[in-house]
Design an enzyme around this catalytic site. Sequence first.
Site, short mmCIF file in Angstrom:
data_model
loop_
_atom_site.label_atom_id
_atom_site.label_comp_id
_atom_site.label_asym_id
_atom_site.label_seq_id
_atom_site.Cartn_x
_atom_site.Cartn_y
_atom_site.Cartn_z
N THR A 912 0.65 -1.09 -0.03
CA THR A 912 -0.04 0.01 -0.02
C THR A 912 0.89 1.12 -0.03
OG1 THR A 912 -0.12 0.19 2.37
CG2 THR A 912 -1.92 -0.95 1.19
N CYS A 913 2.22 1.14 0.51
CA CYS A 913 2.82 2.55 0.56
C CYS A 913 3.15 2.90 -0.93
CB CYS A 913 4.42 2.10 1.15
SG CYS A 913 5.13 0.72 0.43
#
Length: 945
Positions: A912-913
């Site tokens: 998700t980063c």
Amino acid sequence: MFFDGQFRSKRTINLGGRSAAHAPKDRAAILRQAHEERRLREENRRRQDGATKIQSVYRNHRLRTEWRAHQRAIWDFAWSSGIAGATGEEWVEMMRLLVFFFDVTCGDATRLVNFVDPPLPCVPDDAVPTLAQCPGVVSRFGRCAFKSLPVLSDADRDSLLRFTLTVGEVAPRAVYGTVRTHQLAVQFLATLDTGAGGEPLAQFVCGAVATDPSLASLHLLAVPDLASRFAPPAQAVLRQSFPADTVHQLLGDPSTALWAQIADTSTASRIVCNLLDLSSVLLTQGHIDFVRRYLQTIMVAFTRLPDLERDTALLHRLLDTQHAAQLFDAMSAVDLSLFCTVFAPLLPHLPLNRSPFMLLRRTGLVTRLFTHVFPEGTLPVPTGALAAGSAPWAVNDLVSAHPALVSALTVLVDFLHRLYASCGDDEFYEFRWIARDSLLHLAQFLKWLCFNAIHHSLQPVPARLLEGGVALLQHLFARDARRAFAPSRDYWWLAGLDTGAFIRQAVAEMPPDVMNIDEDDEDIDSDDEEGDGGAAARKEARIRANLSPRHRLLRDLPFLFPFEDRVRLFREYVARDRMAMGIAEGVYVPPEHRIVVRRDHVVEDGFAKIHPLGSRLKGRLAISFLSELGMEEAGIDGGGVFKEFFTMLANEAFDPKMGLFDRNPEQELYPSVHGRTKLPMYEFLGRVIGKVLYDGILVEATFAPFFINKWLGMRNFVDDMPSMDPELYKHLMFLKNYGSDVADLALDFTITYDEQGQTHTVDLIPGGRDVPVTKDNRIKYMYLVANYKLNVLIHRQTMAFMDGLKSLVQPEWLRMFSQAELTTLISGARADLDVADMRSHTQYTGGYADSHPVILDFWAVVERMGPEDRRRLLRFITSCTRAPLLGFKELQPALCIRHAGDDQERLPTSSTCVNLLKLPAYRSRRVMEAKLLYSIRSGAGFELS
């Protein structure tokens, strides 16, 4: 001793030195002594002169008193002897003697009444004509008559005044035309109780004004509430006989001597108020010449004395319900241009009182004004190149060539603004006063007028027209945002204007420093029940003085520009703020703060570790989670974990189970009344929402519109009640429209609420539990109830929340958005995910491409998903369930799908980063769908790599 021939004694010489009494004095001491002796001599002389004058005055007074007593005795003897057969000359001589020894304290008022009382046979037929030939006696008689009035009975008072009026018919100047008589009449009128004056006194007032309108008006019309001093029959006589037209001719001329004699604003206010009251009969008749003079008087009064615009009593009188009805009815006989010229300067100073404006429903004034301004029913709205804002759209020509039209437009706009501000949604949406299409056309016209006037700084546009136009547009947009009546969302935008270029130019202009006036500024909260708004007005003046035309438009009329453009401007404000604070941006920029939180104690750990950061929370924050086993979860926070943390924090902290927020029936949040003891937590949550807005994070929390109003610096009213308590709103509307006796409902000016199991009753006004709600005060009760529920009850919680919000985001930035738009800015659009937009802005690595069979299967699976699963998929990839506000093109870094091998048993994973989906190359679409749904529905923590 013996005589030595010397008659003078010898000088005694003190050989031991001179005594103090005979010591030589210095010059200053001698001068002081001389001055003191001179002062004593002068004082003695003044005392002597004063004693002489006192003795002289006393002797003269005693002689006059004795002479008057002697003459009174002579008069009494003659009266007792009977004067039934006296001639007119003899009667006048008796009158001359009476008025020259007249003294109210000696009973002469009774003598005067008995002497002139018509029923007695003592007044000869030729007495009045003979008396008229002696103006000195007549004038003195008039003064004696008014000196007598305060000590006489009502019957004797009327008798004396009737005789005075009889004398006034043959000698009007002597009776009515002296200053001393007017002053005595004013003194008597000022002492009268309400409704105590009789018809003869009313006739005297009318006679005095008719004889000498300039002098009598200056004195008699200056009596406060003149008509109220008379009984109802006498009031009818006064209004019927008063020469109002004559006085209007005087006051309608600004060069008349009467205006030069009016000393101050308060006197002018009393004169004009009384004159308006006494003009009601002629105004009802509607003679066009009189109506013109009537309006001319009002205009001249406010021109001569500008301070009258702040005279509350006069302004109330001008739009008193009865007076307004008479005036509106009489306007059918006069050109509306004069009416508009008179009232255009006054409307901004009038209070928002509902009753005068309700008359518009009956008179149709708004429709007449609209037809007067736009006689053809068409509006000169710019189109094409002219609409692009390249030229000031001929506004200067409109203002300079049609000043009367501009005055009418000013009155129309101000009337509508005040009318709509004083009515509720239930009345507004009936479009009683102006048709919906006409209102929309007027709004379209005002959009361009205000835009050009502000953008091009057009001086000829009257400030009151511009302010009224802006206020009316703001009000109409607020109504439309609450319940749509415009044809579409983009109706409010400036069609034909390159808004993108406008926003880019606004971005090129550095945001003014005034945008940062907040933290150290004075408290301008509008929730104070007794606040006068002075601090808010001063801050508003400072802000306006420093705003450029573009930023003023974006602040006052932001809805003229598309929402997406304003979001870009908001992001630019944030970017410039980051630059000013030296905060670097980018995924790979090292974080300024590293924080470890327990996954099952997100709120507690967040409050303990993030709240103390204050405004430093604007910097980049790295989050690490501790699992239930106390182990730090693997991975590096490149932004995704941080977003996940804030999403979890918002979901838990704003859950009503925490006791900090309640939900309305629409599941929208607002501070709980039970949270007064948790103000630091509200400040922390305000800071959380500030961070959400500052970083562009989307969270699930949706706030009630009335609560968002407080973020925008707005005060809530009755129409905002449905967003908190729709049931209470229904009850208030029932009370408003209740046709029977309101007293039957047994309401009083109190409100009751529950807090932590205890019931509290609060007075809405001092002693409110002893004040019943009636038909006359129910509107006030409704507004007080709404004010307490929406503004006062949760005031402390709201202010604590705002303190946290303001530490990261300037409230001025938020004023560009409406309630619904700000909700979208926080929570994203509620619409379903746009798969086409998502696909067009997705990148691929590891051998994948948009035409790859696995990618084709992937998008086919996404197309078949329901809305909830699509949100889960987006959260799985980006940690947020909602798409970026401006579409996936704004997602940074861009959404990416990477080849994750050929293992058919492996589940999809994500980072998700960097918004990365790691998708194995499944051979079957059915397998891909099962694996993908299993992953996105699992709800497990993200073990990042």
